[in-house]
Write a protein that holds these residues in place. Structure first.
Motif, PDB file in Angstrom:
ATOM      1  N   GLU A  90       0.826  -1.212   0.000  1.00  0.00           N
ATOM      2  CA  GLU A  90       0.000   0.000   0.000  1.00  0.00           C
ATOM      3  C   GLU A  90       0.858   1.258   0.000  1.00  0.00           C
ATOM      4  O   GLU A  90       0.522   2.255  -0.627  1.00  0.00           O
ATOM      5  N   ARG A  91       1.965   1.194   0.715  1.00  0.00           N
ATOM      6  CA  ARG A  91       2.861   2.363   0.732  1.00  0.00           C
ATOM      7  C   ARG A  91       3.423   2.623  -0.655  1.00  0.00           C
ATOM      8  O   ARG A  91       3.544   3.768  -1.088  1.00  0.00           O
ATOM      9  N   TRP A  92       3.770   1.551  -1.353  1.00  0.00           N
ATOM     10  CA  TRP A  92       4.288   1.733  -2.715  1.00  0.00           C
ATOM     11  C   TRP A  92       3.209   2.278  -3.634  1.00  0.00           C
ATOM     12  O   TRP A  92       3.460   3.172  -4.450  1.00  0.00           O
ATOM     13  N   ALA A  93       2.001   1.756  -3.481  1.00  0.00           N
ATOM     14  CA  ALA A  93       0.904   2.243  -4.333  1.00  0.00           C
ATOM     15  C   ALA A  93       0.692   3.730  -4.084  1.00  0.00           C
ATOM     16  O   ALA A  93       0.557   4.529  -5.026  1.00  0.00           O
ATOM     17  N   ALA A  94       0.696   4.103  -2.806  1.00  0.00           N
ATOM     18  CA  ALA A  94       0.487   5.513  -2.468  1.00  0.00           C
ATOM     19  C   ALA A  94       1.612   6.372  -3.041  1.00  0.00           C
ATOM     20  O   ALA A  94       1.383   7.481  -3.538  1.00  0.00           O
ATOM     21  N   ALA A  95       2.828   5.844  -2.968  1.00  0.00           N
ATOM     22  CA  ALA A  95       3.978   6.603  -3.476  1.00  0.00           C
ATOM     23  C   ALA A  95       3.844   6.842  -4.975  1.00  0.00           C
ATOM     24  O   ALA A  95       4.127   7.945  -5.471  1.00  0.00           O
ATOM     25  N   TYR A  96       3.381   5.830  -5.704  1.00  0.00           N
ATOM     26  CA  TYR A  96       3.202   6.010  -7.150  1.00  0.00           C
ATOM     27  C   TYR A  96       2.160   7.066  -7.441  1.00  0.00           C
ATOM     28  O   TYR A  96       2.310   7.901  -8.331  1.00  0.00           O
ATOM     29  N   LEU A  97       1.081   7.029  -6.670  1.00  0.00           N
ATOM     30  CA  LEU A  97      -0.018   7.955  -6.934  1.00  0.00           C
ATOM     31  C   LEU A  97       0.345   9.380  -6.532  1.00  0.00           C
ATOM     32  O   LEU A  97      -0.256  10.332  -7.014  1.00  0.00           O
ATOM     33  N   ALA A  98       1.329   9.518  -5.640  1.00  0.00           N
ATOM     34  CA  ALA A  98       1.687  10.855  -5.172  1.00  0.00           C
ATOM     35  C   ALA A  98       2.880  11.431  -5.925  1.00  0.00           C
ATOM     36  O   ALA A  98       3.282  12.567  -5.667  1.00  0.00           O
ATOM     37  N   THR A  99       3.459  10.645  -6.836  1.00  0.00           N
ATOM     38  CA  THR A  99       4.657  11.109  -7.534  1.00  0.00           C
ATOM     39  C   THR A  99       4.289  11.580  -8.935  1.00  0.00           C
ATOM     40  O   THR A  99       3.671  10.826  -9.687  1.00  0.00           O
ATOM     41  N   PRO A 100       4.658  12.820  -9.264  1.00  0.00           N
ATOM     42  CA  PRO A 100       4.343  13.290 -10.616  1.00  0.00           C
ATOM     43  C   PRO A 100       4.952  12.387 -11.671  1.00  0.00           C
ATOM     44  O   PRO A 100       6.050  11.851 -11.493  1.00  0.00           O
ATOM     45  N   HIS A 101       4.236  12.228 -12.744  1.00  0.00           N
ATOM     46  CA  HIS A 101       4.668  11.387 -13.850  1.00  0.00           C
ATOM     47  C   HIS A 101       6.079  11.760 -14.292  1.00  0.00           C
ATOM     48  O   HIS A 101       6.386  12.925 -14.454  1.00  0.00           O
TER      49      HIS A 101
END
Lengths: 109, 232
Positions: A90-101
């Protein structure tokens, strides 16, 4: 290293995570966390269980069975507990969603 | 081992972060993915294991990178082909390979990772050898690299033992009736390498030219080597 003299096709991995999973398993075994025969027995059992449900084509389903086996082994050994792994996912998923493309994805705190 | 509880891939995990997300970066330009693309569920689970194990010092990221590099770029059927070509060219090496493959391979600088043994089995006019792993997908990695998808499929794993000639026919291989098909079941401890018969018309070729005739499938036993002059 010079290019191979023969045009042999090299079977790679379909997706990067499959290569990472393979490397992780080999590295854990080489570090002595489980023997390779233990691994093949556990993996064979997972495959047999999946096969009872449907025929496996040796592609994505094969790698899914591999991942499932490693998760169970690591949970049992206490090296990566299932709840710990779920939280980290979940932390990784959140990190992806919070990181600009286009920017490197790093775990947040 | 009797598995207790089955972990269903992605069970309960892939529901929360779903497809469309509210614009996290409203100022961002207008393409469809203002944030990084969310990797697939298995990719996230692998990342999770990797970061947990790395943080605990149980695996070294550099070692992981080296393993991936090895199997994607360095190890593959060209290694096995070199071994077979030498066996074709050098009767002494062929005898050593069949008697003790580990020692013969070590002398060529080829060695395994898991302490497994390699056994080389030679095809003859009387016997055609074929390799399978009925348990999972044991395979001589140092010689052939990562197995192809069909080697890992249920269809091959089940049928190779039961009806090897039918499987061979699917691969376009028809053997003489009087040539016995022998199927070898690989294990974690023993991996088999088929040494196919040297094709006709290959006299006088050097080892590099011979290696070009040795296909991956011919070393698994589901194919035959190329004939000189045939298209790759």
């Amino acid at each position: 290293m010079s290019a191979p003299a023969t045009p042999h096709p090299v079977t790679g991995f379909d997706e990067p995570w499959q290569a990472e999973l393979f490397a992780l398993t080999v590295a854990l075994s080489e570090a002595g966390h489980f023997g390779w025969p233990d691994w093949t027995r556990a993996f064979g059992a997972t495959l047999a269980r999946h096969r009872a449900a449907r025929e496996l084509d040796g592609g994505a389903d094969y790698h899914a069975a591999w991942l499932e086996t490693l998760e169970v082994l690591l949970d049992r050994a206490g090296l990566a507990r299932r709840d710990e792994a779920a939280r980290m996912r979940e932390r990784w998923a959140a990190a992806y969603l919070a990181t600009p493309h286009g920017q490197p994805v790093r775990l947040g705190g | 081992m009797a598995p207790g509880k089955v972990v269903t891939p992605g069970a309960g995990l892939d529901k929360a972060p779903g497809a469309p997300h509210p614009a996290l970066m409203p100022h961002d330009h207008s393409h469809d993915h203002p944030h990084s693309l969310l990797p697939s569920d298995p990719a996230l689970r692998v990342k999770a294991l990797e970061s947990i194990l790395t943080a605990k010092g149980l695996v070294d990221p550099a070692a992981l990178g080296a393993i991936i590099e090895t199997y994607q770029h360095k190890v593959g059927p060209q290694v096995g082909a070199r071994v077979v070509a030498r066996a074709w060219a050098d009767a002494g090496f062929a005898a050593a390979l069949l008697a003790d493959a580990d020692a013969a391979l070590a002398a060529m600088g080829v060695s395994g990772r898991q302490g497994e043994h390699v056994v080389a089995v030679a095809n003859t006019p009387q016997v055609h050898n074929m390799v399978v792993c009925t348990l999972c997908s044991c395979y001589p990695w140092p010689l052939l690299g990562i197995p192809p998808g069909w080697y890992k499929s249920d269809a091959y794993r089940a049928r190779a033992v039961r009806e090897p000639r039918a499987v061979l026919a699917d691969f376009g291989v028809t053997l003489p009736e009087d040539q016995t098909v022998r199927v070898w079941d690989s294990t974690a401890e023993v991996r088999y390498l088929v040494v196919p018969m040297r094709p006709e018309g290959s006299a006088g070729l050097d080892e590099a030219a011979l290696a070009a005739l040795v296909t991956r499938d011919s070393m698994i036993g589901t194919g035959l080597p190329r004939r000189p002059g045939s298209a790759p």
